[in-house]
Design a protein around this motif. Structure first.
Motif, PDB file in Angstrom:
ATOM      1  N   SER A 281      30.329 -26.711  38.773  1.00 12.13           N
ATOM      2  CA  SER A 281      31.247 -26.136  37.785  1.00 12.13           C
ATOM      3  C   SER A 281      30.625 -24.944  36.907  1.00 12.13           C
ATOM      4  CB  SER A 281      31.304 -27.274  36.848  1.00 12.13           C
ATOM      5  OG  SER A 281      29.919 -27.730  36.306  1.00 12.13           O
ATOM      6  N   PHE A 282      31.644 -24.332  36.367  1.00 12.54           N
ATOM      7  CA  PHE A 282      31.235 -23.076  35.635  1.00 12.54           C
ATOM      8  C   PHE A 282      31.875 -23.340  34.266  1.00 12.54           C
ATOM      9  CE2 PHE A 282      31.904 -22.106  39.901  1.00 12.54           C
ATOM     10  CZ  PHE A 282      30.742 -21.360  40.170  1.00 12.54           C
ATOM     11  N   THR A 283      31.089 -22.443  33.293  1.00 13.93           N
ATOM     12  CA  THR A 283      31.505 -22.685  31.828  1.00 13.93           C
ATOM     13  C   THR A 283      31.931 -21.298  31.210  1.00 13.93           C
ATOM     14  OG1 THR A 283      30.363 -24.678  31.548  1.00 13.93           O
ATOM     15  CG2 THR A 283      31.058 -23.584  29.545  1.00 13.93           C
ATOM     16  N   VAL A 284      32.931 -21.160  30.506  1.00 18.23           N
ATOM     17  CA  VAL A 284      33.289 -20.192  29.420  1.00 18.23           C
ATOM     18  C   VAL A 284      33.144 -20.522  28.357  1.00 18.23           C
ATOM     19  CG1 VAL A 284      34.741 -18.358  29.071  1.00 18.23           C
ATOM     20  CG2 VAL A 284      34.496 -19.059  31.254  1.00 18.23           C
ATOM     21  N   GLN A 285      32.261 -19.918  27.290  1.00 18.55           N
ATOM     22  CA  GLN A 285      31.979 -20.477  25.973  1.00 18.55           C
ATOM     23  C   GLN A 285      32.108 -19.213  24.934  1.00 18.55           C
ATOM     24  OE1 GLN A 285      27.908 -21.938  25.236  1.00 18.55           O
ATOM     25  NE2 GLN A 285      28.521 -23.561  24.147  1.00 18.55           N
ATOM     26  N   PRO A 286      32.590 -19.539  23.837  1.00 19.72           N
ATOM     27  CA  PRO A 286      32.889 -18.330  22.779  1.00 19.72           C
ATOM     28  C   PRO A 286      31.642 -17.916  22.510  1.00 19.72           C
ATOM     29  CG  PRO A 286      34.190 -20.388  22.310  1.00 19.72           C
ATOM     30  CD  PRO A 286      33.334 -21.010  23.479  1.00 19.72           C
ATOM     31  N   ALA A 287      31.498 -16.453  22.175  1.00 22.14           N
ATOM     32  CA  ALA A 287      30.394 -15.973  22.165  1.00 22.14           C
ATOM     33  C   ALA A 287      29.573 -16.528  20.968  1.00 22.14           C
ATOM     34  CB  ALA A 287      30.550 -14.321  21.993  1.00 22.14           C
ATOM     35  N   ALA A 288      30.328 -16.802  19.835  1.00 23.93           N
ATOM     36  CA  ALA A 288      29.732 -17.009  18.330  1.00 23.93           C
ATOM     37  C   ALA A 288      29.159 -18.373  18.565  1.00 23.93           C
ATOM     38  CB  ALA A 288      30.734 -16.768  17.405  1.00 23.93           C
ATOM     39  N   SER A 289      29.721 -19.213  19.214  1.00 21.47           N
ATOM     40  CA  SER A 289      29.172 -20.584  19.385  1.00 21.47           C
ATOM     41  C   SER A 289      28.330 -20.982  20.332  1.00 21.47           C
ATOM     42  CB  SER A 289      30.381 -21.413  19.489  1.00 21.47           C
ATOM     43  OG  SER A 289      31.038 -21.339  20.853  1.00 21.47           O
ATOM     44  N   GLY A 290      27.800 -20.068  21.264  1.00 19.89           N
ATOM     45  CA  GLY A 290      26.736 -20.509  22.310  1.00 19.89           C
ATOM     46  C   GLY A 290      25.402 -20.373  21.971  1.00 19.89           C
ATOM     47  N   ASN A 291      24.574 -20.532  22.851  1.00 16.05           N
ATOM     48  CA  ASN A 291      23.146 -20.177  22.475  1.00 16.05           C
ATOM     49  C   ASN A 291      22.817 -18.807  22.531  1.00 16.05           C
ATOM     50  OD1 ASN A 291      20.563 -20.074  22.059  1.00 16.05           O
ATOM     51  ND2 ASN A 291      19.962 -21.272  24.133  1.00 16.05           N
ATOM     52  N   ASN A 292      22.663 -18.111  21.340  1.00 12.54           N
ATOM     53  CA  ASN A 292      22.508 -16.811  21.170  1.00 12.54           C
ATOM     54  C   ASN A 292      21.130 -16.161  21.122  1.00 12.54           C
ATOM     55  OD1 ASN A 292      25.454 -16.100  21.428  1.00 12.54           O
ATOM     56  ND2 ASN A 292      25.687 -17.207  19.430  1.00 12.54           N
ATOM     57  N   ASP A 293      20.111 -16.946  21.592  1.00  5.82           N
ATOM     58  CA  ASP A 293      18.557 -16.618  21.172  1.00  5.82           C
ATOM     59  C   ASP A 293      18.515 -15.601  22.345  1.00  5.82           C
ATOM     60  OD1 ASP A 293      16.007 -16.341  20.988  1.00  5.82           O
ATOM     61  OD2 ASP A 293      15.482 -18.568  21.415  1.00  5.82           O
ATOM     62  N   ILE A 294      18.343 -14.387  21.988  1.00  3.87           N
ATOM     63  CA  ILE A 294      18.097 -13.336  23.029  1.00  3.87           C
ATOM     64  C   ILE A 294      16.750 -13.555  23.682  1.00  3.87           C
ATOM     65  CG2 ILE A 294      16.867 -11.842  21.452  1.00  3.87           C
ATOM     66  CD1 ILE A 294      18.717 -10.859  24.485  1.00  3.87           C
ATOM     67  N   PHE A 295      15.786 -14.298  23.140  1.00  6.66           N
ATOM     68  CA  PHE A 295      14.508 -14.666  23.781  1.00  6.66           C
ATOM     69  C   PHE A 295      14.665 -15.698  24.785  1.00  6.66           C
ATOM     70  CE2 PHE A 295      13.332 -13.176  19.622  1.00  6.66           C
ATOM     71  CZ  PHE A 295      12.803 -12.051  20.053  1.00  6.66           C
ATOM     72  N   ALA A 296      15.577 -16.723  24.582  1.00  5.84           N
ATOM     73  CA  ALA A 296      15.905 -17.672  25.664  1.00  5.84           C
ATOM     74  C   ALA A 296      16.749 -17.015  26.780  1.00  5.84           C
ATOM     75  CB  ALA A 296      16.695 -18.842  24.999  1.00  5.84           C
ATOM     76  N   THR A 297      17.599 -16.181  26.453  1.00  5.42           N
ATOM     77  CA  THR A 297      18.372 -15.372  27.629  1.00  5.42           C
ATOM     78  C   THR A 297      17.210 -14.638  28.538  1.00  5.42           C
ATOM     79  OG1 THR A 297      20.128 -15.136  26.131  1.00  5.42           O
ATOM     80  CG2 THR A 297      20.012 -13.583  27.955  1.00  5.42           C
ATOM     81  N   LEU A 298      16.190 -13.907  27.908  1.00  5.54           N
ATOM     82  CA  LEU A 298      15.383 -13.299  28.672  1.00  5.54           C
ATOM     83  C   LEU A 298      14.481 -13.824  29.511  1.00  5.54           C
ATOM     84  CD1 LEU A 298      14.707 -10.417  26.197  1.00  5.54           C
ATOM     85  CD2 LEU A 298      16.120 -10.178  28.077  1.00  5.54           C
ATOM     86  N   ASP A 299      14.181 -15.164  28.773  1.00  6.58           N
ATOM     87  CA  ASP A 299      13.243 -16.027  29.668  1.00  6.58           C
ATOM     88  C   ASP A 299      13.926 -16.667  30.781  1.00  6.58           C
ATOM     89  OD1 ASP A 299      11.161 -15.770  27.872  1.00  6.58           O
ATOM     90  OD2 ASP A 299      11.603 -17.343  26.715  1.00  6.58           O
ATOM     91  N   ASN A 300      15.090 -17.022  30.642  1.00  5.46           N
ATOM     92  CA  ASN A 300      15.972 -17.794  31.969  1.00  5.46           C
ATOM     93  C   ASN A 300      16.254 -16.616  32.854  1.00  5.46           C
ATOM     94  OD1 ASN A 300      16.206 -20.315  30.717  1.00  5.46           O
ATOM     95  ND2 ASN A 300      18.148 -19.642  29.496  1.00  5.46           N
ATOM     96  N   LEU A 301      16.308 -15.167  32.436  1.00  6.10           N
ATOM     97  CA  LEU A 301      16.652 -14.104  33.370  1.00  6.10           C
ATOM     98  C   LEU A 301      15.454 -14.074  34.034  1.00  6.10           C
ATOM     99  CD1 LEU A 301      18.147 -11.813  34.548  1.00  6.10           C
ATOM    100  CD2 LEU A 301      17.279 -10.500  32.411  1.00  6.10           C
ATOM    101  N   VAL A 302      14.003 -14.000  33.463  1.00  2.00           N
ATOM    102  CA  VAL A 302      12.781 -13.754  34.266  1.00  2.00           C
ATOM    103  C   VAL A 302      12.691 -14.959  35.123  1.00  2.00           C
ATOM    104  CG1 VAL A 302      10.430 -13.710  33.834  1.00  2.00           C
ATOM    105  CG2 VAL A 302      11.816 -12.482  32.350  1.00  2.00           C
ATOM    106  N   ASN A 303      12.965 -16.249  34.763  1.00  4.24           N
ATOM    107  CA  ASN A 303      12.775 -17.289  35.870  1.00  4.24           C
ATOM    108  C   ASN A 303      13.706 -17.258  37.023  1.00  4.24           C
ATOM    109  OD1 ASN A 303      10.903 -18.427  34.311  1.00  4.24           O
ATOM    110  ND2 ASN A 303      12.387 -19.737  33.141  1.00  4.24           N
ATOM    111  N   ALA A 304      14.996 -16.705  36.607  1.00  2.00           N
ATOM    112  CA  ALA A 304      15.976 -16.717  37.670  1.00  2.00           C
ATOM    113  C   ALA A 304      15.476 -15.559  38.767  1.00  2.00           C
ATOM    114  CB  ALA A 304      17.475 -16.444  37.107  1.00  2.00           C
ATOM    115  N   LEU A 305      15.063 -14.601  38.302  1.00  2.00           N
ATOM    116  CA  LEU A 305      14.550 -13.203  39.128  1.00  2.00           C
ATOM    117  C   LEU A 305      13.379 -13.669  40.091  1.00  2.00           C
ATOM    118  CD1 LEU A 305      15.152 -10.176  36.830  1.00  2.00           C
ATOM    119  CD2 LEU A 305      16.246 -10.806  38.762  1.00  2.00           C
TER     120      LEU A 305
END
Length: 411
Positions: A281-305
């Motif tokens: 499954s895939f999800t498309v979420q409104p920008a203003a209602s999602g998890n917008n913590d930039i630090f969580a985004t970067l942590d997830n990116l680092v883990n994925a890489l």
């Protein structure tokens, strides 16, 4: 009418005493350069002077507030500039990470670089001013706004949502700080909606970033889930799209998936490519209602890489992670630029207020000077005239004292 000698003497002594008192008062005025030394000198003028002095004091305080406000805004502006520079560097590394020729070791190197930028961003989010107060903690200036979440992903915000303000003129206060949530955890509703793939996906399906065809479509505010399932009867792969809130325009039956497909979601669309597995499954979420913590985004990116990409499914997972991170980082970058624009506007307003305040201070000082200052040329002339009159009166009085019968007979 007869005037006795004692009356005559008393009248002259009183007159000369008044003149001496006048001379003393005039001397004090000349020495100080002030026309009004006590309220009795000019009751109306003294009252006006008090009002003007109070106004001058208020203007001085407003001027001090303006200096403080401008200093705070300039520091925030500078910090936001540094934040945007770091985010630009991260975006460059994100583009590099999408290079299909990179090895796992290369991606780990990129991940470490992004981790360094993440730490730099964390330090900027916890910036303090010259007084040791955190500039992004709202009204809780003494509390560090951000700390790493114990889970290892994202941060915990310990500030509040209050906004510090400073009164820069009568009836006008201006915000001199923004909360950490509004800078590092929020995006505009008009930003691109982030996409994500479920962590349990096993296929090689990838989802593109959102492409907007109609930004005004209210359905864009819905959260869409694209679910893939294998038809047990026909053995074909199909997908369904669900929306929250519900979207009546969506098909109610599964749509066959035969390969790269554009899927319309209100006034926007995404493209699914690759070979999703049953249950993906895939999800498309409104920008203003999602998890917008930039630090969580970067942590997830680092883990994925840092994950090996030895299989097509693992490569698809990385591609989806890069797409998700790219949208979220871009949204945060735009949010920081918008905040910096607002801060710059506040700076201009304070500077305009300073210019107006300087004019008011100059005018008020001039009004006080015109009301209380002494015309030295006129005052000295009056002083000398009064002094000469007193001396003449004293000489005349001393001569008149000799005009008695006894003095006449003794001569």
């Amino acid at each position: 009418m007869r005037i006795s000698s004692s009356q005559y003497f008393n009248m002259n002594v009183a007159s000369m005493s008044d003149q001496q008192s006048t001379l003393a008062s005039m001397y004090q005025q000349i020495s100080s350069g002030k026309r009004i030394l006590t309220a009795s000198d000019d009751p109306l003028g003294a009252a006006q002077a008090v009002q003007l002095t109070m106004r001058s004091g208020a203007l001085t305080q407003y001027s001090s507030n303006q200096t403080t406000a401008l200093s705070s805004l300039q520091q925030e502006d500078s910090t936001l500039g540094d934040v945007s520079n770091v985010l630009q560097s991260i975006q460059s590394k994100l583009v590099q990470a999408g290079d299909g020729s990179l090895t796992d070791a290369d991606r780990i190197s990129v991940a470490n670089a992004i981790q360094g930028y993440r730490d730099q961003l964390f330090g900027l989010a916890n910036t303090t001013d010259s007084g040791g107060n955190y500039i992004f903690s709202g009204l809780k200036g003494g509390t560090q706004p951000f700390s790493d979440d114990p889970s290892g992903v994202g941060t915990t915000y310990s500030g509040d949502l209050g906004q510090r303000t400073v009164q820069i003129s009568e009836g006008r206060s201006i915000a001199v700080g923004d909360t950490g949530v509004s800078i590092f955890g929020s995006v505009s509703p008009t930003e691109s909606d982030p996409v994500s793939s479920a962590a349990s996906n096993k296929g090689t399906g990838t989802i593109s970033a959102v492409s907007v065809s109609d930004a005004s479509d209210p359905k864009n505010a819905s959260t869409y889930t694209i679910q893939f399932a294998m038809d047990a009867t026909t053995g074909t792969m199909g997908y369904t799209v669900a929306a929250q809130p519900a979207d009546a325009s969506l098909p109610t039956t599964p749509t066959a998936y035969t390969g790269k497909t554009d899927i319309t979601l209100g006034g926007q669309k995404v493209t699914i490519d690759g070979t999703p597995s049953d249950g993906d499954s895939f999800t498309v979420q409104p920008a203003a209602s999602g998890n917008n913590d930039i630090f969580a985004t970067l942590d997830n990116l680092v883990n994925a890489l840092k994950q090996p990409t030895g299989s097509p499914a693992a490569q698809a997972t990385l591609t989806n992670a890069l797409t998700t991170a790219g949208t979220k980082i871009g949204n945060t970058f735009n949010n920081v630029l918008s905040a910096q624009t607002v801060v710059g506007g506040r700076e201009q307003e304070v500077q305009s207020a300073q210019t107006a305040m300087q004019t008011s201070q100059t005018q008020t000082a001039s009004d006080i000077a015109n009301l209380t200052s002494l015309d030295l040329v006129s005052a000295i002339s009056s002083y000398e005239l009064t002094q000469n009159s007193l001396q003449a009166a004293q000489m005349a009085f001393s001569q008149i004292q000799k005009m008695s019968l006894f003095d006449y007979l003794s001569s």
